[in-house]
Design a protein around this motif. Structure first.
Motif, PDB file in Angstrom:
ATOM      1  N   THR A  76       0.852  -1.180   0.000  1.00 19.86           N
ATOM      2  CA  THR A  76       0.000   0.000   0.000  1.00 19.86           C
ATOM      3  C   THR A  76       0.888   1.229   0.000  1.00 19.86           C
ATOM      4  O   THR A  76       2.049   1.171   0.383  1.00 19.86           O
ATOM      5  N   THR A  77       0.343   2.320  -0.437  1.00 12.76           N
ATOM      6  CA  THR A  77       1.100   3.563  -0.417  1.00 12.76           C
ATOM      7  C   THR A  77       0.419   4.495   0.574  1.00 12.76           C
ATOM      8  O   THR A  77      -0.523   5.189   0.226  1.00 12.76           O
ATOM      9  N   PRO A  78       0.866   4.453   1.838  1.00 11.59           N
ATOM     10  CA  PRO A  78       0.218   5.263   2.855  1.00 11.59           C
ATOM     11  C   PRO A  78       0.363   6.757   2.561  1.00 11.59           C
ATOM     12  O   PRO A  78       1.387   7.209   2.065  1.00 11.59           O
ATOM     13  N   LYS A  79      -0.683   7.483   2.889  1.00 18.76           N
ATOM     14  CA  LYS A  79      -0.696   8.932   2.689  1.00 18.76           C
ATOM     15  C   LYS A  79      -0.620   9.621   4.038  1.00 18.76           C
ATOM     16  O   LYS A  79      -1.140   9.127   5.036  1.00 18.76           O
ATOM     17  N   ILE A  80       0.045  10.763   4.055  1.00 21.94           N
ATOM     18  CA  ILE A  80       0.042  11.611   5.227  1.00 21.94           C
ATOM     19  C   ILE A  80      -0.397  13.005   4.805  1.00 21.94           C
ATOM     20  O   ILE A  80      -0.336  13.362   3.627  1.00 21.94           O
ATOM     21  N   THR A  81      -0.868  13.765   5.792  1.00 27.55           N
ATOM     22  CA  THR A  81      -1.259  15.145   5.566  1.00 27.55           C
ATOM     23  C   THR A  81      -0.206  16.031   6.208  1.00 27.55           C
ATOM     24  O   THR A  81       0.205  15.797   7.352  1.00 27.55           O
ATOM     25  N   ILE A  82       0.229  17.039   5.455  1.00 23.69           N
ATOM     26  CA  ILE A  82       1.207  18.005   5.959  1.00 23.69           C
ATOM     27  C   ILE A  82       0.516  19.366   5.966  1.00 23.69           C
ATOM     28  O   ILE A  82       0.063  19.838   4.923  1.00 23.69           O
ATOM     29  N   ALA A 134       0.972  13.834   1.090  1.00 21.52           N
ATOM     30  CA  ALA A 134       2.219  13.200   0.661  1.00 21.52           C
ATOM     31  C   ALA A 134       2.042  11.687   0.681  1.00 21.52           C
ATOM     32  O   ALA A 134       1.288  11.145   1.490  1.00 21.52           O
ATOM     33  N   THR A 135       2.749  11.024  -0.217  1.00 26.30           N
ATOM     34  CA  THR A 135       2.760   9.570  -0.277  1.00 26.30           C
ATOM     35  C   THR A 135       4.062   9.082   0.340  1.00 26.30           C
ATOM     36  O   THR A 135       5.142   9.504  -0.078  1.00 26.30           O
ATOM     37  N   LEU A 136       3.952   8.211   1.339  1.00 26.50           N
ATOM     38  CA  LEU A 136       5.138   7.638   1.959  1.00 26.50           C
ATOM     39  C   LEU A 136       5.616   6.423   1.178  1.00 26.50           C
ATOM     40  O   LEU A 136       4.815   5.704   0.579  1.00 26.50           O
ATOM     41  N   ALA A 192       8.996   4.003  10.359  1.00 27.76           N
ATOM     42  CA  ALA A 192       9.365   4.550  11.678  1.00 27.76           C
ATOM     43  C   ALA A 192       8.882   5.995  11.807  1.00 27.76           C
ATOM     44  O   ALA A 192       8.418   6.402  12.876  1.00 27.76           O
ATOM     45  N   PHE A 193       8.970   6.759  10.723  1.00 25.51           N
ATOM     46  CA  PHE A 193       8.471   8.134  10.747  1.00 25.51           C
ATOM     47  C   PHE A 193       6.963   8.147  10.963  1.00 25.51           C
ATOM     48  O   PHE A 193       6.443   8.907  11.790  1.00 25.51           O
ATOM     49  N   LYS A 194       6.261   7.289  10.254  1.00 24.77           N
ATOM     50  CA  LYS A 194       4.801   7.218  10.377  1.00 24.77           C
ATOM     51  C   LYS A 194       4.391   6.884  11.811  1.00 24.77           C
ATOM     52  O   LYS A 194       3.385   7.385  12.311  1.00 24.77           O
ATOM     53  N   ALA A 195       5.197   6.076  12.494  1.00 22.56           N
ATOM     54  CA  ALA A 195       4.901   5.708  13.879  1.00 22.56           C
ATOM     55  C   ALA A 195       5.006   6.901  14.828  1.00 22.56           C
ATOM     56  O   ALA A 195       4.446   6.879  15.916  1.00 22.56           O
ATOM     57  N   SER A 211       2.882  20.557  10.619  1.00 30.65           N
ATOM     58  CA  SER A 211       2.232  19.400  11.247  1.00 30.65           C
ATOM     59  C   SER A 211       2.170  18.251  10.253  1.00 30.65           C
ATOM     60  O   SER A 211       1.817  18.452   9.087  1.00 30.65           O
ATOM     61  N   PHE A 212       2.506  17.083  10.736  1.00 29.02           N
ATOM     62  CA  PHE A 212       2.427  15.859   9.957  1.00 29.02           C
ATOM     63  C   PHE A 212       1.436  14.930  10.646  1.00 29.02           C
ATOM     64  O   PHE A 212       1.543  14.722  11.861  1.00 29.02           O
ATOM     65  N   GLU A 213       0.512  14.378   9.909  1.00 27.22           N
ATOM     66  CA  GLU A 213      -0.426  13.418  10.490  1.00 27.22           C
ATOM     67  C   GLU A 213      -0.802  12.379   9.455  1.00 27.22           C
ATOM     68  O   GLU A 213      -0.685  12.617   8.259  1.00 27.22           O
ATOM     69  N   ILE A 214      -1.230  11.238   9.944  1.00 30.20           N
ATOM     70  CA  ILE A 214      -1.680  10.184   9.042  1.00 30.20           C
ATOM     71  C   ILE A 214      -2.956  10.670   8.372  1.00 30.20           C
ATOM     72  O   ILE A 214      -3.847  11.214   9.026  1.00 30.20           O
ATOM     73  N   ASN A 215      -3.030  10.492   7.082  1.00 32.81           N
ATOM     74  CA  ASN A 215      -4.200  10.925   6.316  1.00 32.81           C
ATOM     75  C   ASN A 215      -5.427  10.212   6.875  1.00 32.81           C
ATOM     76  O   ASN A 215      -5.420   9.001   7.049  1.00 32.81           O
ATOM     77  N   PRO A 216      -6.515  10.962   7.144  1.00 32.19           N
ATOM     78  CA  PRO A 216      -7.702  10.357   7.735  1.00 32.19           C
ATOM     79  C   PRO A 216      -8.323   9.237   6.883  1.00 32.19           C
ATOM     80  O   PRO A 216      -9.045   8.405   7.416  1.00 32.19           O
ATOM     81  N   THR A 217      -8.032   9.195   5.598  1.00 31.70           N
ATOM     82  CA  THR A 217      -8.602   8.155   4.738  1.00 31.70           C
ATOM     83  C   THR A 217      -7.794   6.866   4.800  1.00 31.70           C
ATOM     84  O   THR A 217      -8.171   5.876   4.205  1.00 31.70           O
ATOM     85  N   GLU A 218      -6.679   6.858   5.508  1.00 30.52           N
ATOM     86  CA  GLU A 218      -5.815   5.664   5.592  1.00 30.52           C
ATOM     87  C   GLU A 218      -6.356   4.710   6.620  1.00 30.52           C
ATOM     88  O   GLU A 218      -6.800   5.018   7.653  1.00 30.52           O
TER      89      GLU A 218
END
Length: 159
Positions: A40-46, A55-57, A65-68, A152-159
């Motif tokens: 999967t290509t996890p997305k984050i919101t910046i 952004a696509t991780l 580790a960053f996503k954690a 701010s970096f956060e996991i995309n709510p749609t993930e």
């Protein structure tokens, strides 16, 4: 002899039928279950001020580790009129290399604990570990501005 031939025929038929049924069951299983090997290509919101970027991780230990660490709000410092950086309190696993070039929107690690967000492209001799990339960099330079900035970096709510 006929009886032996008949037994051999029946035995082979049963064996082939069982094998065919097993193959059909395996095909059905593959067709009904989602693939497990597709990454999967996890997305984050910046978020930078009033601007929001997706952004696509990458699928690598550093990005994982960053996503954690997310959600994360940090003050990123200006450097070289092309990047913002922040020294994380802990090191992340890295596998650094010299990229062919840096692109606007690249999110990388310099060494094991310095998070870098690039807003201008250039060539470099420095080694980085790539974490991901902003999908659409329109407005990124303006959002980041000329000085230090809160990001701010956060996991995309749609993930």
């Amino acid at each position: 002899m006929k009886y032996l031939t008949y037994l051999l025929f029946v035995s082979l038929s049963v064996s082939m039928a069982c094998k065919s049924e097993r193959i059909i069951n395996e095909i059905n299983l593959v067709m009904t279950e989602p693939p497990t090997s597709v990454a999967t290509t996890p997305k984050i919101t910046i978020k930078i001020g009033a601007s929001t970027f997706t952004a696509t991780l990458l699928d690598n230990p550093t990005a994982n580790a960053f996503k954690a660490l997310l959600p994360l709000t940090i003050n990123m410092k200006e450097l070289n009129n092309n990047e913002k950086f922040f020294d994380l309190p802990k090191s992340l696993p890295t596998n650094s290399s010299v990229p062919a070039s840096i692109q606007s929107g690249d999110l990388m690690m310099y060494r094991a604990n310095t998070l870098v967000l690039f807003y201008k492209g250039f060539t470099t001799a420095y080694s980085y570990t790539k974490i991901g990339k902003i999908d659409d960099v329109t407005g990124l330079t303006a959002a980041l501005g000329a000085g230090d900035v809160k990001v701010s970096f956060e996991i995309n709510p749609t993930e």
